[in-house]
Design a protein around this motif. Structure first.
Motif, PDB file in Angstrom:
ATOM      1  N   ALA A  70       0.819  -1.210   0.000  1.00 43.56           N
ATOM      2  CA  ALA A  70       0.000   0.000   0.000  1.00 43.56           C
ATOM      3  C   ALA A  70       0.849   1.254   0.000  1.00 43.56           C
ATOM      4  O   ALA A  70       0.569   2.224   0.698  1.00 43.56           O
ATOM      5  CB  ALA A  70      -0.984   0.007   1.180  1.00 43.56           C
ATOM      6  N   GLY A  87      -4.528   1.567   2.732  1.00 41.78           N
ATOM      7  CA  GLY A  87      -3.722   0.614   3.473  1.00 41.78           C
ATOM      8  C   GLY A  87      -4.230   0.381   4.897  1.00 41.78           C
ATOM      9  O   GLY A  87      -5.104   1.099   5.384  1.00 41.78           O
ATOM     10  N   GLU A  88      -3.657  -0.666   5.497  1.00 40.66           N
ATOM     11  CA  GLU A  88      -3.928  -0.958   6.914  1.00 40.66           C
ATOM     12  C   GLU A  88      -2.663  -1.590   7.477  1.00 40.66           C
ATOM     13  O   GLU A  88      -1.821  -2.036   6.695  1.00 40.66           O
ATOM     14  CB  GLU A  88      -5.125  -1.908   7.049  1.00 40.66           C
ATOM     15  N   ARG A  90      -0.039  -4.226   8.701  1.00 37.93           N
ATOM     16  CA  ARG A  90       0.117  -5.621   8.263  1.00 37.93           C
ATOM     17  C   ARG A  90      -0.366  -6.569   9.336  1.00 37.93           C
ATOM     18  O   ARG A  90      -0.144  -6.356  10.531  1.00 37.93           O
ATOM     19  CB  ARG A  90       1.594  -5.920   7.985  1.00 37.93           C
ATOM     20  N   THR A  91      -0.980  -7.632   8.920  1.00 37.55           N
ATOM     21  CA  THR A  91      -1.423  -8.625   9.905  1.00 37.55           C
ATOM     22  C   THR A  91      -0.237  -9.420  10.433  1.00 37.55           C
ATOM     23  O   THR A  91      -0.188  -9.781  11.590  1.00 37.55           O
ATOM     24  CB  THR A  91      -2.453  -9.570   9.278  1.00 37.55           C
ATOM     25  N   LYS A  96       2.780  -1.832   6.206  1.00 39.60           N
ATOM     26  CA  LYS A  96       1.374  -1.739   5.806  1.00 39.60           C
ATOM     27  C   LYS A  96       1.042  -2.836   4.786  1.00 39.60           C
ATOM     28  O   LYS A  96       1.916  -3.437   4.186  1.00 39.60           O
ATOM     29  CB  LYS A  96       1.101  -0.372   5.154  1.00 39.60           C
ATOM     30  N   GLN A  97      -0.215  -3.037   4.602  1.00 38.49           N
ATOM     31  CA  GLN A  97      -0.668  -3.880   3.500  1.00 38.49           C
ATOM     32  C   GLN A  97      -1.957  -3.272   2.935  1.00 38.49           C
ATOM     33  O   GLN A  97      -2.589  -2.435   3.568  1.00 38.49           O
ATOM     34  CB  GLN A  97      -0.937  -5.305   3.966  1.00 38.49           C
ATOM     35  N   ALA A  98      -2.266  -3.667   1.701  1.00 35.06           N
ATOM     36  CA  ALA A  98      -3.446  -3.081   1.068  1.00 35.06           C
ATOM     37  C   ALA A  98      -4.703  -3.601   1.725  1.00 35.06           C
ATOM     38  O   ALA A  98      -4.820  -4.786   2.021  1.00 35.06           O
ATOM     39  CB  ALA A  98      -3.471  -3.431  -0.416  1.00 35.06           C
ATOM     40  N   LYS A  99      -5.616  -2.663   1.975  1.00 36.27           N
ATOM     41  CA  LYS A  99      -6.902  -3.073   2.519  1.00 36.27           C
ATOM     42  C   LYS A  99      -7.943  -3.024   1.402  1.00 36.27           C
ATOM     43  O   LYS A  99      -8.714  -3.950   1.198  1.00 36.27           O
ATOM     44  CB  LYS A  99      -7.287  -2.103   3.629  1.00 36.27           C
ATOM     45  N   VAL A 100      -7.878  -1.903   0.668  1.00 31.63           N
ATOM     46  CA  VAL A 100      -8.768  -1.758  -0.488  1.00 31.63           C
ATOM     47  C   VAL A 100      -7.887  -1.489  -1.701  1.00 31.63           C
ATOM     48  O   VAL A 100      -6.956  -0.700  -1.616  1.00 31.63           O
ATOM     49  CB  VAL A 100      -9.730  -0.569  -0.283  1.00 31.63           C
ATOM     50  N   ASP A 145     -12.350  -4.824  -7.612  1.00 32.41           N
ATOM     51  CA  ASP A 145     -11.764  -4.694  -6.275  1.00 32.41           C
ATOM     52  C   ASP A 145     -10.710  -5.778  -6.094  1.00 32.41           C
ATOM     53  O   ASP A 145     -10.395  -6.544  -6.999  1.00 32.41           O
ATOM     54  CB  ASP A 145     -12.846  -4.721  -5.194  1.00 32.41           C
ATOM     55  N   LYS A 147     -10.490  -8.569  -4.529  1.00 35.18           N
ATOM     56  CA  LYS A 147     -10.807  -9.984  -4.700  1.00 35.18           C
ATOM     57  C   LYS A 147     -10.764 -10.368  -6.177  1.00 35.18           C
ATOM     58  O   LYS A 147     -10.143 -11.348  -6.576  1.00 35.18           O
ATOM     59  CB  LYS A 147     -12.215 -10.238  -4.135  1.00 35.18           C
TER      60      LYS A 147
END
Lengths: 160, 379, 171
Positions: A70, A87-88, A90-91, A96-100, A145, A147
């Protein structure tokens, strides 16, 4: 401007229409050639490795979780402004990682700049796939999106 | 009275219906063959999707044309706009009346039509509707009327492109009628009759096609090759086909005289054009290539061999064989027609006129003179 | 005339007269030309009924197929067609032309009534060969000189037309 002077034809050539017959011989020879036509939905073109189809997202087995970080670079460089990234945290791990991740194919010009600027290793998270069938019945179907961007597009097999 | 009624009314009606039906089918498949052949010459495949290798494409095209909306321009002359495709179509069909499709006539025995119990006497049915003793002139006269369809179509559409196309067609068709007529004169002199049946019979008597008429017995001196060339070029121009398709010239005049036509009216114009092509090919086959005579005609020993494929059918077998040979010749001539279209670019208007008036007409006159001279020398 | 050809004659004569009347009364020149073609056609059909097939075919070939197309060509070129521009010219012209028509009809009728039996000729000879042979024999054997003279006249007029058209081009 240049004036082309055609050579004067000899009487023999003019009397027996030699050049016209030569032309007809050319078309006659072509008649027996193998057609170069590709019967498209039945036969698919052979795609070369560097073909730039529509951009898609990918992950890599060496990296845990989502590959995209992100960073928003693809969104910034995109000349058509067709990428939206949110972004959000990272799990797994830091950063960060992409959320949307929304890509509007309607605007995309398939330039490949997003793939070039993508900083992720070992492979770019956004990459130019080999898919090229972009026709949709609704414009909304062209807004993809995250997915949808991960899934390869199903190809329909035509028998005739 | 009843026999006369059947012989002179019912039989010609059936013949006309059969000719129209078969010819429309021929036109449909001629269009397909044109698209296929030109595709092959351009290293393409042509229609492939409807039926096996596009064999049902003509049917799809007909359905499309039937269902299309008929658009008439607001400023058009409605009546003339309506009748000009019909004017184009009628001469094209009427010319088929004098064409002999095969030599031997069919013997139809007496029979009774079921349900109405109508007794039909024994009949002899010929392959031509009418054997006029002025058949060739009839053909020339009737086919010269087709130009009205083009001229009026262009004028009534009230559009610049159509008008230009129709003016071009009027000038072109009038100019090329002259070499067309001149190229036929030699055949008339050789046959001594203007009946198309008579012309083929004269070739049968002479023992060779008129194309291979060698005066004074000189081998390979075939003056009728010039006649065939003249007739063919003039016929291509008369039917407005490439490379003389100036009246419709799609690259400059959109579609020329039929720019403003759609649906069934357009289909009529299309049909008339292809009917005229088939007609020109038929006339070439009858005048120069021996009509229903086999292709091997004139070669000793071979001509009888291919005279009748189906000897067990007797006269009907000979008739079918004659029809087959004529169809083969027509097919080959039409293929040359399409081959020309695939090869040559369109002539410019001044080139067209100078070709017609400065080359073809003097050539035609010289051709008539030379043929007459040879005939005189032979006595 | 046989029993079949009389009704046919009446039909074609009616069509011919109808075409002639319509041709005179139309205001659009192109329509007039079309009706004239119709009249020429019915006259050709009447020739066929009279066993003059050659004449009929020549009528169609020359008049309908050639000359009328040139008429149309000239109509298109000389003036852009403006429908309704031509007007009905009123009583005097109608009276004059009606009078002339009556005189012509009387003269023709008198001529035919006087000389009808003599003009019938020999139909059985005419029926042979669509009388193409008779026409060509007459034209090229007995009247060859007038025929050639007329051709020269036509040639002169053609040359004259070309000379007029290319005036001032130094030809």
């Amino acid at each position: 401007m240049s004036v082309v002077q055609r050579p004067e034809l000899s009487l023999w050539k003019r009397l027996f229409l030699v050049e016209l017959l030569q032309g007809m011989a050319v078309t006659f020879r072509h008649w027996w050639r193998k057609p170069t036509t590709e019967q498209y939905p039945k036969e698919r073109p052979k795609i070369l490795p560097r073909f730039r189809g529509i951009p898609k997202l990918q992950d890599h087995p060496d990296v845990e979780g989502i590959l995209c970080i992100a960073c928003n670079q693809c969104s910034i460089i995109c000349p058509d402004d067709c990428i939206t990234v949110l972004g959000e945290p990272r799990t797994v791990g830091k950063g960060k990682q992409a959320k949307v991740f929304i890509l509007d194919y309607e605007r995309c010009c398939l330039c490949g700049l997003c793939e070039e600027v993508c900083p992720t290793t070992p492979v770019p998270a956004i990459f130019m796939s080999h898919e090229y069938e972009l026709a949709r019945y609704k414009r909304v179907d062209l807004m993809n999106d995250m997915k949808e961007l991960y899934e390869p597009q199903p190809t329909k097999e035509y028998l005739k | 009275m009843k026999e006369q009624l059947i012989q002179y009314l019912a039989v010609p009606m059936l013949q006309i219906a059969a000719i129209i039906g078969v010819m429309l089918l021929c036109v449909m498949y001629l269009v397909l063959w044109e698209r296929k052949l030109i595709a092959f010459m351009q290293v393409r495949m042509g229609p492939m999707r409807v039926g096996y290798h596009g064999l049902l494409q003509p049917i799809a095209d007909v359905v499309k044309l039937l269902l299309k909306e008929d658009v008439v321009p607001k400023a058009a002359d409605r009546w003339v706009h309506l009748i000009s495709p019909i004017i184009l179509m009628i001469p094209a069909l009427a010319c088929f009346a004098v064409i002999p499709f095969t030599g031997t006539s069919f013997e139809v025995g007496a029979f009774t039509i079921p349900l109405v119990n109508y007794d039909v006497p024994a009949l002899t049915v010929t392959s031509w509707v009418a054997d006029l003793n002025i058949g060739l002139l009839y053909f020339l006269a009737i086919s010269s009327l087709g130009v009205y369809g083009l001229v009026l179509a262009g004028w009534s559409s009230n559009s610049k492109y159509s008008m230009l196309g129709s003016l071009r067609s009027a000038a072109q068709m009038i100019s090329y009628e002259v070499p067309l007529g001149l190229s036929i004169v030699a055949i008339l002199m050789l046959s001594g009759t203007a009946s198309l049946v008579g012309i083929v019979e004269a070739q049968q008597e002479a023992g060779h096609w008129w194309l291979f008429w060698a005066p004074l017995g000189v081998p390979l001196l075939w003056p009728q090759f010039i006649g065939l060339f003249l007739y063919f070029v003039a016929a291509v121009a008369e039917t407005n086909r490439a490379p003389f398709d100036l009246p419709e010239a799609e690259t400059e005049l959109v579609a020329g005289f039929h720019t403003e036509y759609s649906g069934m009216k357009f289909a009529f114009m299309f049909l008339a054009e292809y009917l005229n092509m088939i007609l020109a090919a038929l006339i070439v086959s009858v005048l120069f290539l021996g009509g229903w005579l086999p292709v091997t005609f004139g070669i000793p020993g071979l001509s009888e061999l291919f005279g009748n494929f189906l000897p067990f059918l007797g006269g009907a077998g000979a008739a079918i064989t004659g029809f087959f040979w004529l169809a083969l010749k027509v097919f080959l001539v039409l293929t040359v027609y399409l081959w020309l279209r695939a090869t040559f670019p369109r002539y410019r208007y001044d080139q067209l006129m100078s070709l017609g008036w400065k080359w073809l007409i003097p050539m035609g006159l010289a051709h008539v003179m030379v043929t007459a001279l040879f005939m005189l020398l032979r006595g | 005339m046989t029993e079949v050809s009389l009704p046919l004659f009446l039909v074609f004569a009616a069509v011919g007269v109808f075409g002639a009347v319509m041709m005179v009364t139309r205001t659009q020149p192109v329509h007039s030309a079309l009706y004239l073609v119709l009249t020429l056609f019915s006259v050709a059909a009447i020739y066929v009924l009279l066993h003059a097939e050659f004449l009929a075919v020549v009528q169609i070939l020359v008049y309908a197929g050639g000359i009328m197309v040139l008429f149309l060509f000239v109509i298109f070129l000389v003036r852009p067609p403006v429908p309704g521009e031509a007007r009905w010219h009123g009583g005097r012209h109608v009276l004059l032309s009606a009078g002339l028509a009556v005189i012509l009809a009387c003269a023709l009728g008198w001529h035919f009534l006087e000389s009808a039996p003599a003009a019938a000729g020999n139909p059985s000879a005419l029926l042979e060969g669509g009388n193409m042979e008779q026409v060509s024999m007459t034209l090229f054997r007995y009247y060859i000189l007038p025929f050639e003279t007329v051709s020269i006249l036509l040639l002169v007029s053609m040359i004259g037309a070309i000379a007029l058209a290319r005036k001032g081009e130094g030809v």
